[in-house]
Design a protein around this motif. Structure first.
Motif, PDB file in Angstrom:
ATOM      1  N   ARG A   7       0.820  -1.204   0.000  1.00 15.34           N
ATOM      2  CA  ARG A   7       0.000   0.000   0.000  1.00 15.34           C
ATOM      3  C   ARG A   7       0.859   1.261   0.000  1.00 15.34           C
ATOM      4  NH1 ARG A   7      -4.283   2.570  -1.678  1.00 15.34           N
ATOM      5  NH2 ARG A   7      -5.178   3.987  -0.176  1.00 15.34           N
ATOM      6  N   ARG A  14      -4.729   8.288  -2.775  1.00 16.33           N
ATOM      7  CA  ARG A  14      -4.644   7.809  -4.140  1.00 16.33           C
ATOM      8  C   ARG A  14      -5.018   8.878  -5.158  1.00 16.33           C
ATOM      9  NH1 ARG A  14      -8.361   3.347  -4.888  1.00 16.33           N
ATOM     10  NH2 ARG A  14      -9.737   4.646  -3.681  1.00 16.33           N
ATOM     11  N   TRP A 103     -19.484   1.159  -7.692  1.00 17.37           N
ATOM     12  CA  TRP A 103     -18.037   1.406  -7.818  1.00 17.37           C
ATOM     13  C   TRP A 103     -17.643   1.579  -9.284  1.00 17.37           C
ATOM     14  CZ3 TRP A 103     -14.974  -2.421 -10.276  1.00 17.37           C
ATOM     15  CH2 TRP A 103     -13.615  -2.108 -10.356  1.00 17.37           C
ATOM     16  N   ASN A 225     -14.809   6.996  -2.380  1.00 17.37           N
ATOM     17  CA  ASN A 225     -14.289   5.662  -2.683  1.00 17.37           C
ATOM     18  C   ASN A 225     -14.593   4.627  -1.605  1.00 17.37           C
ATOM     19  OD1 ASN A 225     -12.585   6.612  -0.700  1.00 17.37           O
ATOM     20  ND2 ASN A 225     -10.685   6.010  -1.721  1.00 17.37           N
ATOM     21  N   THR A 226     -15.635   4.869  -0.806  1.00 20.10           N
ATOM     22  CA  THR A 226     -16.036   3.903   0.222  1.00 20.10           C
ATOM     23  C   THR A 226     -17.555   3.813   0.250  1.00 20.10           C
ATOM     24  OG1 THR A 226     -16.154   5.589   1.969  1.00 20.10           O
ATOM     25  CG2 THR A 226     -14.037   4.452   1.677  1.00 20.10           C
ATOM     26  N   ASP A 240     -14.524  -2.315   2.410  1.00 20.93           N
ATOM     27  CA  ASP A 240     -13.624  -1.195   2.692  1.00 20.93           C
ATOM     28  C   ASP A 240     -12.457  -1.622   3.581  1.00 20.93           C
ATOM     29  OD1 ASP A 240     -15.326   0.386   1.201  1.00 20.93           O
ATOM     30  OD2 ASP A 240     -16.366   1.222   2.945  1.00 20.93           O
ATOM     31  N   ARG A 241     -12.741  -2.473   4.551  1.00 18.40           N
ATOM     32  CA  ARG A 241     -11.678  -2.902   5.469  1.00 18.40           C
ATOM     33  C   ARG A 241     -10.584  -3.671   4.742  1.00 18.40           C
ATOM     34  NH1 ARG A 241     -14.538  -6.003   8.534  1.00 18.40           N
ATOM     35  NH2 ARG A 241     -15.349  -4.222   9.704  1.00 18.40           N
ATOM     36  N   TYR A 242     -10.983  -4.537   3.831  1.00 20.23           N
ATOM     37  CA  TYR A 242     -10.000  -5.347   3.099  1.00 20.23           C
ATOM     38  C   TYR A 242      -9.627  -4.745   1.743  1.00 20.23           C
ATOM     39  CZ  TYR A 242     -10.833  -8.801   6.708  1.00 20.23           C
ATOM     40  OH  TYR A 242     -10.930  -9.428   7.927  1.00 20.23           O
ATOM     41  N   ARG A 243     -10.081  -3.529   1.484  1.00 16.99           N
ATOM     42  CA  ARG A 243      -9.688  -2.781   0.291  1.00 16.99           C
ATOM     43  C   ARG A 243      -9.927  -3.569  -0.994  1.00 16.99           C
ATOM     44  NH1 ARG A 243      -3.938  -0.441   2.736  1.00 16.99           N
ATOM     45  NH2 ARG A 243      -4.890   0.915   4.303  1.00 16.99           N
ATOM     46  N   GLU A 246     -10.002  -1.345  -4.039  1.00 22.21           N
ATOM     47  CA  GLU A 246      -8.649  -0.877  -4.344  1.00 22.21           C
ATOM     48  C   GLU A 246      -7.868  -1.972  -5.066  1.00 22.21           C
ATOM     49  OE1 GLU A 246      -6.766   0.558  -0.853  1.00 22.21           O
ATOM     50  OE2 GLU A 246      -8.355   2.005  -0.390  1.00 22.21           O
ATOM     51  N   GLU A 249      -9.094  -2.060  -8.582  1.00 24.55           N
ATOM     52  CA  GLU A 249      -8.559  -0.908  -9.321  1.00 24.55           C
ATOM     53  C   GLU A 249      -7.118  -1.150  -9.749  1.00 24.55           C
ATOM     54  OE1 GLU A 249      -9.211   2.123  -6.447  1.00 24.55           O
ATOM     55  OE2 GLU A 249     -11.378   2.210  -6.808  1.00 24.55           O
ATOM     56  N   TRP A 263      -8.549   7.963  -7.832  1.00 27.76           N
ATOM     57  CA  TRP A 263      -7.108   8.116  -7.636  1.00 27.76           C
ATOM     58  C   TRP A 263      -6.652   9.564  -7.829  1.00 27.76           C
ATOM     59  CZ3 TRP A 263      -3.718   3.668 -10.032  1.00 27.76           C
ATOM     60  CH2 TRP A 263      -4.059   2.464  -9.413  1.00 27.76           C
TER      61      TRP A 263
END
Length: 299
Positions: A7, A14, A103, A225-226, A240-243, A246, A249, A263
């Motif tokens: 990360r 981002r 998303w 983004n959440t 969101d916790r485990y992305r 992201e 993406e 981003w």
């Protein structure tokens, strides 16, 4: 959970290119710049007869699927426990599906994108004028998803019947379609003032049955983004916790060179119009119905 580039290789929000992009010689592509949408005309918020027809068609397809399930249970072909379990599974997966779709349209494409262009433009306008959704008449708000449900569910349900599928399969299809169609209404309630919510809705939001106003408010903060899911929001914490998005993406970026909108610095066309902006652009004759622009009203 994921074996990806650490990360730390990405800025915290981002909003600038990852170092890997600077070092790469491959040309990358950013989503097209979007032109700022205008506020909806009051006539655009009213339901038309075609919108009512599509909403009715989608509702009929959903009710047909659920009634088929109920008929199979009534004839003793299946235990009622399985259709109920299938409906609960559909409710959960519908929340996830709305998050994935939300998303996608928030981060990729523009109004000229085939098939999804109108939805991308609609979400763009919603981020700029979030309270508009609370003033849309029901069929105006639901018809697009109801049309998709009507066109997809009727043949799918017919195929299930032809294959002799159990009651649980029909219950899953009907409940999934119902939750997806109604997600836009749940979304509207997540922007509505408490005092204007129908009886019982606030209690369902507080219980986590419907996406809450507080949870969805987090989505309307930059960089958007959440908290993408809009049925119950039950998947938002995990995603969101485990992305998860992201990670998706990053996959899209490394495979195609296309960057998601989240981003970069938020495009002005996606930023919420404030009360000061409304006052600056107000014209004589406005009825004041568009002055409320906060994504979630406190009262």
């Amino acid at each position: 959970m994921y074996t990806l580039t650490p990360r730390c290789h990405l800025p915290p929000l981002r909003r600038s290119p990852p170092p890997c992009q600077v070092a790469s010689t491959t040309t990358t592509t950013s989503p097209p710049s979007l032109s700022a949408p205008s506020r909806a005309d009051p006539d655009e918020l009213r339901s038309t007869w075609p919108q009512r027809a599509w909403t009715l068609a989608g509702s009929a397809a959903i009710l047909s699927s659920l009634s088929t399930s109920a008929s199979l249970v009534a004839t003793g072909s299946d235990s009622p426990a399985w259709p109920l379990a299938a409906a609960l599974a559909a409710y959960s997966l519908a929340d996830l599906a709305t998050g994935v779709y939300h998303w996608f349209v928030d981060n990729y494409g523009d109004a000229s994108t085939p098939v999804f262009g109108s939805q991308i433009a609609a979400f763009q306008g919603h981020h700029r004028y979030p309270s508009t959704i609370t003033r849309r008449e029901p069929c105006n708000n639901l018809h697009a998803l109801a049309r998709a449900a009507g066109l997809a569910l009727a043949p799918a349900d017919a195929a299930l019947s032809a294959a002799g599928a159990p009651a649980a399969a029909h219950a899953f299809a009907g409940a999934f379609a119902a939750c997806v169609v109604l997600s836009q209404q749940f979304h509207a309630w997540a922007h509505e003032k408490r005092r204007r919510l129908p009886p019982g809705v606030e209690a369902l939001q507080d219980a986590g049955v419907l996406v809450s106003r507080a949870q969805h408010a987090a989505h309307h903060r930059q960089p958007y983004n959440t908290n993408y899911c809009i049925v119950s929001g039950m998947w938002n914490g995990v995603l969101d916790r485990y992305r998860v998005f992201e990670a998706l993406e990053m996959v899209v970026y490394f495979r195609t060179g296309i960057r998601p909108r989240s981003w970069d610095d938020t495009d002005a066309s996606w930023m919420e119009v404030t009360g000061a902006d409304v006052a600056a652009t107000a014209t004589a004759g406005d009825d004041g119905s568009l002055v409320q622009t906060a994504s979630i009203s406190p009262d």
